[in-house]
Design a protein around this motif. Structure first.
Motif, PDB file in Angstrom:
ATOM      1  N   LEU A  20       0.799  -1.223   0.000  1.00 53.50           N
ATOM      2  CA  LEU A  20       0.000   0.000   0.000  1.00 53.50           C
ATOM      3  C   LEU A  20       0.831   1.272   0.000  1.00 53.50           C
ATOM      4  N   PHE A  23       3.846   0.061  -3.430  1.00 53.02           N
ATOM      5  CA  PHE A  23       3.257  -0.506  -4.657  1.00 53.02           C
ATOM      6  C   PHE A  23       3.991  -1.746  -5.137  1.00 53.02           C
ATOM      7  N   LEU A  26       1.647  -5.864  -6.699  1.00 51.94           N
ATOM      8  CA  LEU A  26       0.281  -5.466  -7.036  1.00 51.94           C
ATOM      9  C   LEU A  26      -0.442  -6.525  -7.854  1.00 51.94           C
ATOM     10  N   ALA A 170     -11.145  -1.148 -12.066  1.00 52.83           N
ATOM     11  CA  ALA A 170     -11.248   0.257 -11.700  1.00 52.83           C
ATOM     12  C   ALA A 170     -11.657   0.407 -10.245  1.00 52.83           C
ATOM     13  N   PHE A 173      -8.941  -0.445  -7.754  1.00 52.54           N
ATOM     14  CA  PHE A 173      -7.963   0.633  -7.579  1.00 52.54           C
ATOM     15  C   PHE A 173      -8.477   1.698  -6.621  1.00 52.54           C
ATOM     16  N   LEU A 174      -9.745   2.082  -6.793  1.00 54.63           N
ATOM     17  CA  LEU A 174     -10.282   3.119  -5.920  1.00 54.63           C
ATOM     18  C   LEU A 174     -10.325   2.625  -4.470  1.00 54.63           C
ATOM     19  N   GLY A 177      -6.946   2.732  -3.101  1.00 54.19           N
ATOM     20  CA  GLY A 177      -6.582   4.111  -2.781  1.00 54.19           C
ATOM     21  C   GLY A 177      -7.051   4.482  -1.386  1.00 54.19           C
ATOM     22  N   SER A 180      -4.998   2.647   1.183  1.00 56.55           N
ATOM     23  CA  SER A 180      -3.680   3.255   1.282  1.00 56.55           C
ATOM     24  C   SER A 180      -3.737   4.536   2.102  1.00 56.55           C
ATOM     25  N   LEU A 181      -4.835   5.281   1.899  1.00 50.81           N
ATOM     26  CA  LEU A 181      -5.068   6.510   2.667  1.00 50.81           C
ATOM     27  C   LEU A 181      -5.125   6.179   4.160  1.00 50.81           C
TER      28      LEU A 181
ATOM     29  N   LEU B  30       1.947  -2.802 -13.414  1.00 50.94           N
ATOM     30  CA  LEU B  30       1.290  -1.790 -12.596  1.00 50.94           C
ATOM     31  C   LEU B  30       2.185  -1.241 -11.495  1.00 50.94           C
ATOM     32  N   CYS B  31       3.097  -2.074 -10.986  1.00 54.39           N
ATOM     33  CA  CYS B  31       3.883  -1.605  -9.842  1.00 54.39           C
ATOM     34  C   CYS B  31       4.664  -0.336 -10.174  1.00 54.39           C
ATOM     35  N   LEU B  34       2.593   2.887 -10.793  1.00 50.97           N
ATOM     36  CA  LEU B  34       2.090   3.625  -9.643  1.00 50.97           C
ATOM     37  C   LEU B  34       3.221   4.211  -8.815  1.00 50.97           C
ATOM     38  N   ALA B  35       4.317   3.463  -8.699  1.00 56.40           N
ATOM     39  CA  ALA B  35       5.318   3.826  -7.712  1.00 56.40           C
ATOM     40  C   ALA B  35       6.122   5.059  -8.097  1.00 56.40           C
ATOM     41  N   LEU B 180       1.215  11.496  -3.078  1.00 54.16           N
ATOM     42  CA  LEU B 180       1.488  10.447  -2.101  1.00 54.16           C
ATOM     43  C   LEU B 180       0.895   9.132  -2.618  1.00 54.16           C
ATOM     44  N   PRO B 181       1.264   7.996  -1.988  1.00 53.91           N
ATOM     45  CA  PRO B 181       0.788   6.698  -2.510  1.00 53.91           C
ATOM     46  C   PRO B 181      -0.713   6.612  -2.811  1.00 53.91           C
ATOM     47  N   PRO B 182      -1.628   7.054  -1.925  1.00 53.64           N
ATOM     48  CA  PRO B 182      -3.058   6.878  -2.252  1.00 53.64           C
ATOM     49  C   PRO B 182      -3.438   7.533  -3.571  1.00 53.64           C
ATOM     50  N   GLY B 184      -1.803   7.716  -6.266  1.00 54.25           N
ATOM     51  CA  GLY B 184      -1.483   6.830  -7.383  1.00 54.25           C
ATOM     52  C   GLY B 184      -2.629   5.893  -7.671  1.00 54.25           C
ATOM     53  N   PHE B 185      -3.130   5.237  -6.611  1.00 50.51           N
ATOM     54  CA  PHE B 185      -4.246   4.302  -6.794  1.00 50.51           C
ATOM     55  C   PHE B 185      -5.462   5.039  -7.346  1.00 50.51           C
ATOM     56  N   LEU B 186      -5.772   6.226  -6.755  1.00 48.96           N
ATOM     57  CA  LEU B 186      -6.998   6.927  -7.148  1.00 48.96           C
ATOM     58  C   LEU B 186      -6.918   7.402  -8.593  1.00 48.96           C
ATOM     59  N   VAL B 188      -4.993   6.227 -11.096  1.00 52.24           N
ATOM     60  CA  VAL B 188      -5.052   5.110 -12.040  1.00 52.24           C
ATOM     61  C   VAL B 188      -6.471   4.549 -12.105  1.00 52.24           C
ATOM     62  N   GLY B 189      -7.148   4.465 -10.955  1.00 51.59           N
ATOM     63  CA  GLY B 189      -8.532   4.000 -10.955  1.00 51.59           C
ATOM     64  C   GLY B 189      -9.402   4.866 -11.841  1.00 51.59           C
TER      65      GLY B 189
END
Lengths: 193, 216
Positions: A20, A23, A26, A170, A173-174, A177, A180-181, B30-31, B34-35, B180-182, B184-186, B188-189
C-alpha cells in the motif's frame, strides 16, 4: 537491539507496507485476492519465500557479490527463481493438499516484485542476517495483511450494487486508494520508519 | 491478442500505443506505473528505461529464438532481461544521477516487470527480428505514454506544475495527497474508468453501425 528489530518489523508491516505504500506485489493484490482463504494462504507462501530469499541474499551479498557487484541483479533473480521452484517441489512432495490449494499462485511468486525488492532494500540498507529475517517477516506479514483486507472488501463488494463500468479493476484501484489513505495514518509511528 | 497473424511493421508498432496499451488495457506492469509517477519527468525516465530494456531483450530473444531450448526458456529470458536491466541501471546512474536516486530500486525492478517477460514469451519468441523490434517499440512507447499521463495528472493536481514548470499562481493550494501513494491508486482508478468508458462508447457505435442504423 530488540527495539531496533521491533522498529524494522512494525515499519515493514504498517508504516511502509510493501503493497500500500511501495506498490510492490500489485499483481496478486489485484489479480487473485478475490477469496479470503486463498489470499491468506498466498500470503503465507509469500512469507516463506521472503524469509528464504532474505537469508540467501544476505549470504550472496556477504560472501560472493563483494567481488562482482554488477552481477547482483542476475544473482538475486536466479536465487529467487530456484527458491520458488524448490519450495514448490517440497510442498508437492510433503503436503499435496496444500499444493493443490495454492495451485498456480505458487510459481507466480517468482514474478512478484516484492520478493526482489526485499533483497535489494535489505542490501542497500545494510541489514545483517537477523535484521534481514525480521524485515522479511514484517514485509511478508504486511503483504498478507493487505491481501486479506482487499479480499474481504472484494467479497463484500460482489454483493453490493455497483455501476457496471466500475466493476472489476477500476473499483479495486479506488478501494486500494482508500486503504492506502488509511495506512498513511501510521506514518508518524516511527518518524517515517 | 498478438497470437494472430502478424501485421506489417507499422501495424505492430501502433497497436501498443492505445488499442493494446500495456497499462490501461492489459493491466500489466502496474507496480512501476504507480510507484514512480509522482511527477511527469519521473514517469518519462521510467518509461524510457523500460522501453530500452524491452527493445534490447526482445531483439535478443527473437534473434536466439531457434537456439533456446523450450524447457529452460523462461530462465533464459530472465537472465537476458536482467543483463539489459543492469546495463540500463548503470547507464542512468551515469547520465542522470538525480533521477536515478528518485527512482531508487524501481529501475532494478524492471526485471520482474511482467510486460517485458510477457512480450518475450508471447511475441518475440515467435516472430522474426524486425517484427519483434516493432512490437517492443510499440509496447514500450505505450508504457511510456501511460506513465507520463499518470505522472502529469498527479503532478498537476499534487504540485500544481508540469515537468517542473509551475502552472498556477501563488494562490494555488496543492492537493498533496495526489503525489502520495493513495493518489497513485486513485488516479489510475479514474483513468481506467475513463478508458473503460471510451471502449464502451466505441463498442456501442460499432453495434449501431452493424445494425444498419444511422447516427442518432
Amino acid at each position: 537491539m530488540t527495539a531496533g528489530l521491533l522498529t524494522i518489523f512494525v515499519s515493514a508491516l504498517l508504516v511502509n507496507n510493501f503493497t500500500l505504500s511501495y506498490f510492490l506485489g500489485l499483481c496478486p493484490f489485484f489479480g487473485v485476492s478475490g477469496r479470503l482463504q486463498t489470499a491468506f494462504r498466498l500470503g503465507l507462501a509469500n512469507i516463506f519465500v521472503l524469509v528464504i530469499t532474505s537469508v540467501a541474499a544476505w549470504a550472496l551479498h556477504r560472501f560472493v557479490l563483494v567481488h562482482a557487484p554488477y552481477l547482483t541483479l542476475i544473482a538475486y533473480i536466479l536465487v529467487i527463481a530456484s527458491t520458488v521452484q524448490f519450495v514448490e517441489m517440497v510442498i508437492k512432495k510433503t503436503l499435496p493438499a496444500l499444493f493443490r490449494a495454492l495451485g498456480i499462485y505458487l510459481p507466480l511468486i517468482t514474478t512478484n516484485c516484492a520478493i526482489l525488492a526485499l533483497a535489494l532494500f535489505q542490501t542497500s540498507r545494510g541489514y545483517d542476517l537477523l535484521e534481514g529475517i525480521v524485515f522479511a517477516l514484517g514485509a511478508g506479514a504486511g503483504l498478507t495483511l493487505a491481501l486479506v483486507l482487499m479480499a474481504g472488501l472484494r467479497e463484500e463488494a460482489e454483493l453490493s450494487d455497483v455501476p457496471a463500468l466500475l466493476r472489476g479493476t477500476a473499483m479495486s484501484f479506488l478501494v486500494a486508494g482508500v486503504l492506502s489513505l488509511a495506512f498513511m495514518g501510521f506514518a508518524g509511528l516511527f518518524g517515517g520508519g | 491478442m498478438s497470437g494472430g497473424a502478424p501485421g506489417g511493421f507499422g501495424a505492430e508498432y501502433v497497436k501498443g500505443l492505445v488499442r493494446e496499451n500495456p497499462v490501461f488495457v492489459q493491466a500489466l506492469g502496474l507496480c512501476p506505473a504507480l510507484a514512480v509517477t509522482n511527477s511527469a519527468i519521473n514517469g518519462l525516465a521510467m518509461g524510457v528505461a523500460a522501453l530500452a530494456v524491452l527493445t534490447g531483450s526482445s531483439l535478443m530473444v527473437s534473434a536466439l529464438r531457434r537456439a533456446i531450448p523450450a524447457q529452460v526458456r523462461i530462465s533464459t529470458y530472465i537472465v537476458i532481461i536482467a543483463t539489459f536491466v543492469t546495463v540500463a541501471d548503470f547507464t542512468l546512474q551515469a547520465i542522470a544521477p538525480d533521477v536515478h536516486r528518485e527512482l531508487g530500486a524501481f529501475i532494478a525492478l524492471i526485471v520482474v516487470n511482467c510486460i517485458i517477460l510477457g512480450r518475450a514469451e508471447a511475441f518475440a519468441s515467435r516472430h522474426p527480428v524486425p517484427l519483434a523490434l516493432a512490437d517492443a517499440l510499440g509496447m514500450g512507447s505505450g508504457f511510456t505514454l501511460a506513465l507520463v499521463l499518470i505522472g502529469a495528472v498527479r503532478e498537476v493536481l499534487g504540485s500544481g506544475s508540469i515537468f517542473g514548470q509551475p502552472l498556477f499562481g501563488a494562490g494555488f493550494e496543492p492537493w498533496v495527497v495526489m503525489i502520495l501513494p493513495p493518489g497513485g491508486f486513485l488516479v489510475v482508478g479514474a483513468l481506467l474508468l475513463l478508458f473503460a468508458r471510451f471502449a464502451e462508447a466505441r463498442q456501442r457505435a460499432a453495434e449501431r453501425l452493424a445494425r444498419g442504423e444511422g447516427a442518432p
